[in-house]
Enzyme design. Structure first.
Site, short mmCIF file in Angstrom:
data_model
loop_
_atom_site.label_atom_id
_atom_site.label_comp_id
_atom_site.label_asym_id
_atom_site.label_seq_id
_atom_site.Cartn_x
_atom_site.Cartn_y
_atom_site.Cartn_z
N ASP A 165 0.84 -1.20 0.00
CA ASP A 165 0.00 0.00 0.00
C ASP A 165 0.88 1.25 0.00
O ASP A 165 2.00 1.22 0.49
CB ASP A 165 -0.92 -0.02 1.23
CG ASP A 165 -2.11 0.92 1.07
OD1 ASP A 165 -2.35 1.40 -0.06
OD2 ASP A 165 -2.80 1.18 2.08
N ASN A 195 -11.00 -2.71 -5.51
CA ASN A 195 -10.19 -1.79 -6.32
C ASN A 195 -10.83 -1.46 -7.67
O ASN A 195 -10.38 -0.55 -8.37
CB ASN A 195 -8.77 -2.34 -6.52
CG ASN A 195 -7.89 -2.19 -5.30
OD1 ASN A 195 -7.04 -3.04 -5.02
ND2 ASN A 195 -8.08 -1.13 -4.52
C1 IPE Z 1 -5.81 -2.71 -0.31
O1 IPE Z 1 -5.31 -1.43 -0.49
C2 IPE Z 1 -5.81 -3.46 -1.59
C3 IPE Z 1 -4.49 -3.84 -2.09
C4 IPE Z 1 -3.34 -3.53 -1.58
C5 IPE Z 1 -4.51 -4.66 -3.27
P1 IPE Z 1 -6.29 -0.19 -0.73
O2 IPE Z 1 -5.41 1.00 -0.84
O3 IPE Z 1 -7.18 -0.47 -1.87
O4 IPE Z 1 -7.13 -0.20 0.60
P2 IPE Z 1 -8.02 0.93 1.28
O5 IPE Z 1 -9.02 1.38 0.26
O6 IPE Z 1 -7.11 2.05 1.66
O7 IPE Z 1 -8.63 0.28 2.46
C1 IPE Z 2 -1.38 0.07 -3.38
O1 IPE Z 2 -1.15 1.43 -3.45
C2 IPE Z 2 -1.57 -0.52 -4.74
C3 IPE Z 2 -2.82 -1.23 -4.91
C4 IPE Z 2 -3.95 -1.02 -4.33
C5 IPE Z 2 -2.75 -2.25 -5.90
P1 IPE Z 2 -2.35 2.47 -3.51
O2 IPE Z 2 -2.68 2.72 -4.95
O3 IPE Z 2 -3.48 2.02 -2.69
O4 IPE Z 2 -1.66 3.75 -2.90
P2 IPE Z 2 -2.34 4.83 -1.96
O5 IPE Z 2 -2.96 4.09 -0.82
O6 IPE Z 2 -3.35 5.55 -2.79
O7 IPE Z 2 -1.21 5.70 -1.55
MG MG Z 3 -4.04 2.35 -0.77
#
Ligand code: IPE
Ligand code: IPE
Ligand code: MG
Length: 238
Positions: free
Chosen positions: A13, A62
């Site tokens: 994340d 997602n």
């Molecule tokens: C969780 O991360 C999903 C993955 C890492 C694949 P998100 O960034 O989507 O989670 P939330 O929305 O902050 O809970």
């Molecule tokens: C995790 O990084 C990647 C996936 C969810 C696949 P994010 O895209 O959630 O990054 P933030 O949370 O917006 O910084």
């Molecule tokens: Mg995220």
């Protein structure tokens, strides 16, 4: 030993925030993030002798992101599998893709690359790399319940004798160890629908480090923190 470490899971994340801090588009954060995967997964296997490593790559939630970002992520993951498959093969890593792959929204070229990675590592047994892709734990549990219900209806099993092991074996992770340690990067402290059943007794380490910055050193720090935990599983320990 209570601090043995067989199954490690990562919620990668913070790719977006990593990019934002650098005034870069989110896609650059995902690119930098995907580049980290090989180093971290192989380090788990080679430096710590961990047998199973799970990585949350794309959640069922997602899909709520803009189509363009989803496409970028898929393209990067596809490229990752194409490029790194020989390395994982060479190292004896079985790649398992866990999630709802029958979903029509997944582009067919992405799906075929993923399936190829699974097929071409199927016979390998040294390590398992679970790629959680279009994965959602609640939906996974519901799917397991449906499978058990169908078995009960068919007379294969008795509803009253269903055990936690039976449910466990119907999950995508069926046959694998429960998660010992779950690491989430970027400072968020939640599961976001990741391996809910498998994490019943997992230890959690949350690091403020964003995934693109998560390196071997930070992994070492997280594992060190885990080693100091006292896992009691409901019992009493001095
Ligand atoms: C969780 O991360 C999903 C993955 C890492 C694949 P998100 O960034 O989507 O989670 P939330 O929305 O902050 O809970
Ligand atoms: C995790 O990084 C990647 C996936 C969810 C696949 P994010 O895209 O959630 O990054 P933030 O949370 O917006 O910084
Ligand atoms: Mg995220």
């Amino acid at each position: 030993m209570s601090t043995s470490l067989d199954h490690i899971a990562f919620i990668m994340d913070g790719n977006g925030r990593w990019a934002k801090k650098r005034f870069l588009p989110r896609s650059m954060g995902h690119r930098a993030g995907v580049r980290r995967i090989k180093e971290i997964v192989l380090s788990c296997f080679e430096d710590y002798g961990i047998s199973t490593c799970s990585l949350y790559c794309f959640s069922t939630e997602n899909w709520n992101r803009p189509a363009e970002e989803i496409e970028t992520l898929f393209r990067l993951l596809k490229q990752f599998f194409e490029e790194e498959l020989p390395t994982f093969r060479e190292k004896g890593v079985r790649i398992r893709v866990l999630g709802f792959l029958e979903d029509k929204r997944i582009p067919s070229d992405v799906l075929s690359t993923i399936r190829k990675a699974e097929d071409e590592t199927r016979e390998l047994t040294e390590h398992v790399f679970n790629v959680l892709f279009n994965y959602g734990s609640r939906q996974e549990i519901v799917r397991a319940c449906r499978r058990l219900a169908a078995k009960a209806q068919g007379g294969e099993i008795e509803a009253e004798s269903i055990t936690t092991e039976d449910l466990s074996s119907e999950l995508f992770t069926g046959g694998q160890e429960d998660v010992d340690l779950l690491i989430r990067t970027s400072g968020e402290e939640r599961l976001s629908n990741c391996l809910l059943y498998q994490c019943a007794y997992a230890e959690f380490v949350f690091t403020p480090c964003c995934w693109p910055d998560f390196d071997r050193k930070e992994l070492e720090r997280c594992i060190e923190e885990y080693r100091h935990r006292s896992r009691r599983f409901g019992a009493i320990k001095e």
